[in-house]
Design a protein around this motif. Structure first.
Motif, short mmCIF file in Angstrom:
data_model
loop_
_atom_site.label_atom_id
_atom_site.label_comp_id
_atom_site.label_asym_id
_atom_site.label_seq_id
_atom_site.Cartn_x
_atom_site.Cartn_y
_atom_site.Cartn_z
N PRO A 102 -18.12 -32.37 27.11
CA PRO A 102 -19.12 -31.84 28.04
C PRO A 102 -20.46 -31.65 27.36
CG PRO A 102 -17.30 -30.28 27.73
CD PRO A 102 -17.05 -31.45 26.83
N LYS A 103 -21.50 -31.87 28.13
CA LYS A 103 -22.84 -31.59 27.62
C LYS A 103 -22.93 -30.09 27.41
CE LYS A 103 -25.10 -35.40 29.93
NZ LYS A 103 -26.05 -35.81 30.93
N ALA A 104 -23.63 -29.71 26.37
CA ALA A 104 -23.77 -28.28 26.09
C ALA A 104 -24.59 -27.62 27.19
CB ALA A 104 -24.45 -28.08 24.74
N ALA A 105 -24.12 -26.48 27.61
CA ALA A 105 -24.85 -25.72 28.63
C ALA A 105 -26.11 -25.15 27.98
CB ALA A 105 -23.98 -24.60 29.18
N PRO A 106 -27.22 -25.16 28.71
CA PRO A 106 -28.43 -24.59 28.13
C PRO A 106 -28.23 -23.09 27.86
CG PRO A 106 -28.75 -25.10 30.45
CD PRO A 106 -27.41 -25.63 30.07
N VAL A 107 -28.75 -22.65 26.76
CA VAL A 107 -28.64 -21.25 26.39
C VAL A 107 -29.79 -20.49 27.02
CG1 VAL A 107 -28.61 -19.63 24.45
CG2 VAL A 107 -27.54 -21.89 24.22
N ALA A 108 -29.46 -19.43 27.73
CA ALA A 108 -30.48 -18.63 28.40
C ALA A 108 -31.17 -17.72 27.39
CB ALA A 108 -29.85 -17.80 29.50
N ASP A 109 -32.46 -17.53 27.58
CA ASP A 109 -33.22 -16.60 26.77
C ASP A 109 -33.02 -15.21 27.36
OD1 ASP A 109 -34.98 -15.11 25.33
OD2 ASP A 109 -36.76 -16.28 25.86
N GLU A 110 -32.17 -14.43 26.73
CA GLU A 110 -31.79 -13.13 27.29
C GLU A 110 -32.89 -12.09 27.18
OE1 GLU A 110 -27.90 -11.82 26.26
OE2 GLU A 110 -27.05 -13.81 26.59
N SER A 111 -34.02 -12.45 26.59
CA SER A 111 -35.13 -11.50 26.56
C SER A 111 -35.95 -11.57 27.84
CB SER A 111 -36.03 -11.77 25.35
OG SER A 111 -36.69 -13.02 25.49
N LEU A 112 -35.69 -12.55 28.69
CA LEU A 112 -36.42 -12.66 29.96
C LEU A 112 -36.11 -11.47 30.85
CD1 LEU A 112 -35.87 -16.45 30.73
CD2 LEU A 112 -37.96 -15.37 29.93
N TRP A 113 -37.06 -11.12 31.71
CA TRP A 113 -36.91 -9.95 32.58
C TRP A 113 -35.66 -10.03 33.45
CZ3 TRP A 113 -36.54 -10.46 37.77
CH2 TRP A 113 -36.96 -11.66 38.32
N ALA A 114 -35.27 -11.22 33.87
CA ALA A 114 -34.15 -11.37 34.79
C ALA A 114 -32.81 -10.96 34.14
CB ALA A 114 -34.05 -12.81 35.28
N PHE A 115 -32.78 -10.93 32.82
CA PHE A 115 -31.54 -10.57 32.13
C PHE A 115 -31.53 -9.11 31.68
CE2 PHE A 115 -31.88 -15.18 31.55
CZ PHE A 115 -30.66 -15.57 32.06
N GLN A 116 -32.59 -8.37 31.97
CA GLN A 116 -32.66 -6.97 31.57
C GLN A 116 -31.92 -6.10 32.57
OE1 GLN A 116 -33.84 -6.44 28.53
NE2 GLN A 116 -34.11 -8.67 28.59
N PRO A 117 -31.34 -4.99 32.12
CA PRO A 117 -30.63 -4.10 33.04
C PRO A 117 -31.60 -3.48 34.05
CG PRO A 117 -30.69 -3.17 30.83
CD PRO A 117 -31.28 -4.53 30.74
N ILE A 118 -31.09 -3.24 35.24
CA ILE A 118 -31.91 -2.63 36.26
C ILE A 118 -32.06 -1.15 35.94
CG2 ILE A 118 -32.06 -2.07 38.72
CD1 ILE A 118 -30.46 -4.64 39.23
N GLY A 119 -33.26 -0.67 36.04
CA GLY A 119 -33.51 0.74 35.75
C GLY A 119 -34.38 1.35 36.84
N LYS A 120 -34.78 2.58 36.63
CA LYS A 120 -35.67 3.27 37.56
C LYS A 120 -36.98 3.51 36.83
CE LYS A 120 -32.81 5.58 40.85
NZ LYS A 120 -32.68 6.80 41.62
#
Length: 127
Positions: A102-120
């Motif tokens: 299988p082609k390697a799945a692209p690695v997500a940049d976990e520093s992006l806002w979409a990967f940050q925990p939801i907060g208040k």
């Protein structure tokens, strides 16, 4: 003139190696095959070394079958280890499936806002 059986076999193997990988095949490869290659083979058979066969990129079904024979060999290269029977059976199954890679799945940049925990967050004070 009819094509030779060898030609037909090689054509079938080439087609199989280029076939789409199902989710089950991907899971099998990622769980059973790639970890063994990384742990046991990458030290000598990857981009950081100059070996002829590299296991950090797709290989042919014939090369994959060669891995199985090396794993089964009693008198092997000093750096090769005799593999446990379950690992050998996994590799044999992989070869029977056509050694799909299988082609390697692209690695997500976990520093992006979409990967940050939801907060208040506190809204800014305005006048």
């Amino acid at each position: 003139m009819r094509p030779s059986p060898t030609f037909l076999l090689l054509t079938a193997l080439l087609h199989t190696a280029q076939a789409e990988v199902s989710p089950e095949q991907r899971q099998f490869f990622e769980a059973k095959i790639r970890p063994v290659l990384v742990k046991q083979c990458y030290d000598c058979h990857s981009a950081k070394k100059t070996e002829k066969i590299r296991f950090d990129q797709p290989i042919t079904p014939v090369q994959a079958a060669g891995i199985v024979s090396i794993f089964r060999a009693v008198d092997t290269h000093p750096s090769h280890k005799l593999m446990p029977e379950p690992v050998i059976r996994d590799f044999e199954q992989w070869v029977k499936l056509g050694a799909l890679w299988p082609k390697a799945a692209p690695v997500a940049d976990e520093s992006l806002w979409a990967f940050q925990p939801i907060g208040k967050p506190q809204p800014p004070k305005v006048k």
